[in-house]
Every structure is written in structure tokens, then in C-alpha cells.
Write a protein that holds these residues in place. Structure first.
Motif, PDB file in Angstrom:
ATOM      1  N   ASP A   1      76.424 -10.300  -7.952  1.00 32.40           N
ATOM      2  CA  ASP A   1      77.114  -9.932  -6.681  1.00 32.40           C
ATOM      3  C   ASP A   1      77.259  -8.269  -6.875  1.00 32.40           C
ATOM      4  OD1 ASP A   1      78.355 -12.028  -4.860  1.00 32.40           O
ATOM      5  OD2 ASP A   1      79.645 -10.145  -5.021  1.00 32.40           O
TER       6      ASP A   1
ATOM      7  N   VAL B   1     100.887 -17.320 -15.990  1.00 27.23           N
ATOM      8  CA  VAL B   1      99.577 -16.388 -15.883  1.00 27.23           C
ATOM      9  C   VAL B   1      98.786 -17.070 -15.122  1.00 27.23           C
ATOM     10  CG1 VAL B   1      97.497 -15.884 -17.366  1.00 27.23           C
ATOM     11  CG2 VAL B   1      99.897 -15.905 -18.330  1.00 27.23           C
ATOM     12  N   GLN B   2      98.674 -18.360 -15.066  1.00 22.44           N
ATOM     13  CA  GLN B   2      97.648 -19.139 -14.104  1.00 22.44           C
ATOM     14  C   GLN B   2      97.955 -18.588 -12.444  1.00 22.44           C
ATOM     15  OE1 GLN B   2      94.857 -20.487 -15.047  1.00 22.44           O
ATOM     16  NE2 GLN B   2      94.269 -20.183 -12.872  1.00 22.44           N
TER      17      GLN B   2
ATOM     18  N   LYS C   1      82.611  -9.383   3.586  1.00 24.43           N
ATOM     19  CA  LYS C   1      83.845 -10.306   4.152  1.00 24.43           C
ATOM     20  C   LYS C   1      85.131  -9.406   3.982  1.00 24.43           C
ATOM     21  CE  LYS C   1      86.112 -14.624   4.314  1.00 24.43           C
ATOM     22  NZ  LYS C   1      86.703 -15.134   3.105  1.00 24.43           N
TER      23      LYS C   1
ATOM     24  N   ALA D   1      93.345 -13.838  -7.513  1.00 27.46           N
ATOM     25  CA  ALA D   1      91.944 -14.133  -7.072  1.00 27.46           C
ATOM     26  C   ALA D   1      92.037 -14.266  -5.394  1.00 27.46           C
ATOM     27  CB  ALA D   1      91.646 -15.561  -7.609  1.00 27.46           C
ATOM     28  N   GLU D   2      93.168 -14.727  -4.925  1.00 25.94           N
ATOM     29  CA  GLU D   2      93.528 -14.758  -3.468  1.00 25.94           C
ATOM     30  C   GLU D   2      93.228 -13.504  -2.912  1.00 25.94           C
ATOM     31  OE1 GLU D   2      94.828 -17.903  -2.117  1.00 25.94           O
ATOM     32  OE2 GLU D   2      94.649 -17.057  -0.247  1.00 25.94           O
TER      33      GLU D   2
ATOM     34  N   TYR E   1      93.494  -2.101 -14.103  1.00 25.27           N
ATOM     35  CA  TYR E   1      92.310  -2.943 -14.833  1.00 25.27           C
ATOM     36  C   TYR E   1      91.438  -2.803 -13.467  1.00 25.27           C
ATOM     37  CZ  TYR E   1      94.636  -5.174 -18.934  1.00 25.27           C
ATOM     38  OH  TYR E   1      95.125  -5.335 -19.966  1.00 25.27           O
TER      39      TYR E   1
ATOM     40  N   PHE F   1      87.295  -3.548 -12.423  1.00 29.94           N
ATOM     41  CA  PHE F   1      85.906  -4.324 -13.241  1.00 29.94           C
ATOM     42  C   PHE F   1      84.805  -3.936 -12.037  1.00 29.94           C
ATOM     43  CE2 PHE F   1      89.324  -6.648 -15.049  1.00 29.94           C
ATOM     44  CZ  PHE F   1      88.969  -6.483 -16.320  1.00 29.94           C
TER      45      PHE F   1
ATOM     46  N   VAL G   1      91.761 -10.932  -3.812  1.00 31.40           N
ATOM     47  CA  VAL G   1      90.287 -10.540  -4.150  1.00 31.40           C
ATOM     48  C   VAL G   1      89.376 -11.155  -2.852  1.00 31.40           C
ATOM     49  CG1 VAL G   1      88.224 -10.660  -5.436  1.00 31.40           C
ATOM     50  CG2 VAL G   1      90.552  -9.820  -6.418  1.00 31.40           C
ATOM     51  N   ALA G   2      89.798 -12.456  -2.733  1.00 29.08           N
ATOM     52  CA  ALA G   2      88.910 -13.292  -1.531  1.00 29.08           C
ATOM     53  C   ALA G   2      89.461 -12.919  -0.337  1.00 29.08           C
ATOM     54  CB  ALA G   2      89.293 -14.658  -2.016  1.00 29.08           C
TER      55      ALA G   2
ATOM     56  N   ILE H   1      97.091 -15.139 -11.712  1.00 31.65           N
ATOM     57  CA  ILE H   1      95.476 -15.269 -11.613  1.00 31.65           C
ATOM     58  C   ILE H   1      95.277 -15.715 -10.390  1.00 31.65           C
ATOM     59  CG2 ILE H   1      93.337 -16.329 -12.258  1.00 31.65           C
ATOM     60  CD1 ILE H   1      94.548 -16.162 -15.208  1.00 31.65           C
TER      61      ILE H   1
END
Lengths: 113, 198
Positions: free
Chosen positions: B28, B98-99, B161, B106-107, B38, B40, B109-110, B102
Motif C-alpha cells: 500500500d 492499550v487495545q 479516501k 486505527a479509527e 511515532y 511509519f 487512520v481509517a 490502538i
């Protein structure tokens, strides 16, 4: 661009027949990428300000990151530790910059247009 | 990547954050930043780079998101904060916390940040790369490369997107840069960029 043009800073060196010249990269805009278009149409597109046509062969079937994958992300301590271990100190970064003959200089942030 | 990233971040007003840079093994094309420093880049995006200046420009863009706290603004505006605090108030265990974080990350990022945050990060990326001694046009070059990808290419689906289209970003950065960089020379360092084999 890689094969047909050479690039220097913000400038593309372009060739048309025997003539060569420089075009500022921000003056070059792409058209819609089409599969299978040939180089000649790409060059034609450049001369009309629509570069990039035909350069890319679309790769279908390559899976990218998608939302579902991201939402299913889980914590990976081993990978985080690897990321931590690879961190660079300011001194280390400055040495690397110096090796590349990079010299820091002041430059103001750009205002929004 | 860490040396280049740290050098670029050092030119910002947050040189002493614990900056970390890494590559995500995905074809990707995308790059991500998280609060705290952080950052990436996917392997697919890395493969578009033609010199170290391209890498520096992209890392500068992501550093821009961190130093202007764009993610925190989104968190504050959204219900993600509510969801997070409710989960924490249930006195969940460490791993669950932690989860939860994350999940929120991730939400974001999406969903993506807002468009103005992306345009601002582009302007910062160009300036930080310039301050670091690089050619200013690394980030615009990468935007052009990304712009060449067909819209139905899966590798750019998430990027397109969650970000303004490369064409819009190039128009904005072009207007913002104007003639300010005409006499500014910088290095592209094409030979020093580590090439990654397929």
C-alpha cells in the motif's frame, strides 16, 4: 517520469525531438492514468500540460491496507520494541546529515493560501 | 530512516520528542503519524522515492501532523474520546487499555484527518526538508508519483479516501510555495537512498 525525463530539484529536463528544455515540476500535471497508453501519447500530454498519461500500469489485485484490517489491529510488543531500538539520537542524526553534506538553515513556515 | 527522520524533526519546534520512524511491510502507499512522535511509512510508498529528499519531505509531512497535534484535534472533536473514557472507567486491565488506544488510533487512520490538516502538513513538510538542507521538492515529487497511480489501484485506496487528492495537494502547495524557493538550493541525495528490492 523516471525513464523519459531526468529531474533536478524542482525541474524536469524534457526532450522533444532534438530540443531539450526544463519544465518546472509544479507546472506539470497529470491526466487520467490509462492502461497501455504509449510513450508518445505521454509526451504529447506533457506538451499540453498533462503529463504522466500512460506512465503507470495499474496493478489490480495488489491488496492494500483497508479499514477492516486497521480496525482489527492488535498490539505487537515485539515490533514496538524493534521500532524503539532503531531510534536515532539527535547527535547520530546530525552526523549522518553531515556525511551527506546537508547543512541546516533557517526557513519560515509557509502561510496558508 | 530514523536518522533522516530525526534530522528533519530536529528542524521543527519539537526536536526533543522521542521520535521513532519505521516501515510497514505493505505494498500500500501511505504514511502514518501518531501523537508522541511515532511515524511509519509503507514499503509501497517508500518504493516511489527517488532520493533521500523525497523521504525527508514525506517524513516532514508526518512530523507536521505530530507537532501541530492534528490527531488530538480530531480526537477532541469526535466521540472517540467519550468511547475511550467510558472504556477506561470500567477499570479494565492494562492490555485492554492499550487495545482501546490502538482501536482509536486505527479509527483515526481509517477516517483520516481533516483536509486542512493535510494541506498544513504538506506546507510544513516542504519547509522542514528545506531547513534540513534538502531539495524542497521531495514531497511534491512524491505527490506527483502517487498521482500517477490509477484511481482503481488498491494500493492508494485508503490514501485517496483519507487525504485530499494529490492534484489538489499539488495545487495548494504550489500556491503556498510561490517563488519563495526559486533561489533555494538543496540536496536530493539520490545515491544515498537505500533501495529496497522486491
Amino acid at each position: 517520469m523516471r525513464n523519459r525525463f531526468s529531474k533536478q530539484g524542482g525541474w524536469f529536463k524534457v526532450k522533444a525531438g532534438k530540443a531539450t528544455g526544463w519544465v518546472h515540476m509544479l507546472s506539470v500535471r497529470k491526466g487520467d492514468a490509462k492502461k497501455g497508453a504509449d510513450n508518445a501519447s505521454g509526451l504529447l500530454a506533457l506538451s499540453s500540460g498533462r503529463a504522466g498519461t500512460g506512465k503507470v500500469v495499474a496493478t489490480t489485485g495488489v491488496r492494500g491496507l483497508n479499514e477492516e484490517e486497521l480496525k482489527a489491529a492488535t498490539f505487537n510488543e515485539a515490533e514496538l520494541q524493534r521500532a524503539e531500538a532503531n531510534a536515532s539520537s539527535k547527535a547520530d542524526a546530525a552526523t549522518f546529515a553531515k556525511q551527506g553534506k546537508l547543512v541546516a538553515r533557517p526557513f519560515d513556515y509557509l502561510p496558508a493560501k | 530512516m530514523n536518522r533522516v527522520g530525526r534530522w528533519v524533526a530536529t528542524q521543527s519546534e519539537r526536536p526533543d520528542l522521542p521520535w521513532h520512524f519505521g516501515v510497514i511491510q505493505s505494498e500500500d502507499m501511505n504514511a502514518f503519524a501518531a501523537p508522541g512522535g511515532y511515524i511509519f511509512i509503507t514499503l509501497g510508498l517508500y518504493r516511489t522515492f527517488q532520493g533521500e529528499a523525497d523521504l525527508a519531505g514525506v517524513l516532514g509531512h508526518e512530523v507536521g501532523h505530530v507537532i501541530r497535534q492534528h490527531h488530538l484535534k480530531i480526537l477532541q472533536q469526535s466521540k472517540l474520546v467519550d468511547a475511550g473514557s467510558k472504556a477506561l472507567s470500567k477499570s479494565v486491565g492494562g492490555n485492554d487499555k492499550v487495545q482501546q488506544l490502538i482501536g482509536s488510533g486505527a479509527e483515526i487512520v481509517a477516517r483520516g484527518l481533516d483536509k486542512d490538516a493535510e494541506f498544513e502538513a504538506d506546507r510544513i513538510g516542504v519547509v522542514l526538508a528545506t531547513r534540513a538542507g534538502y531539495d524542497a521538492y521531495g514531497l511534491p515529487s512524491v505527490l506527483q508519483q502517487i498521482g500517477h497511480a490509477a484511481k482503481d489501484d488498491n494500493r492508494v485506496a485508503l490514501l485517496f479516501k483519507t487525504h485530499p487528492l494529490p492534484e489538489d495537494r499539488l495545487n495548494k502547495i504550489d500556491a503556498a510555495m510561490g517563488d519563495r524557493f526559486d533561489r533555494v538550493k538543496g540536496l536530493t541525495l539520490e545515491k544515498r537512498l537505500l533501495k529496497v528490492k522486491k
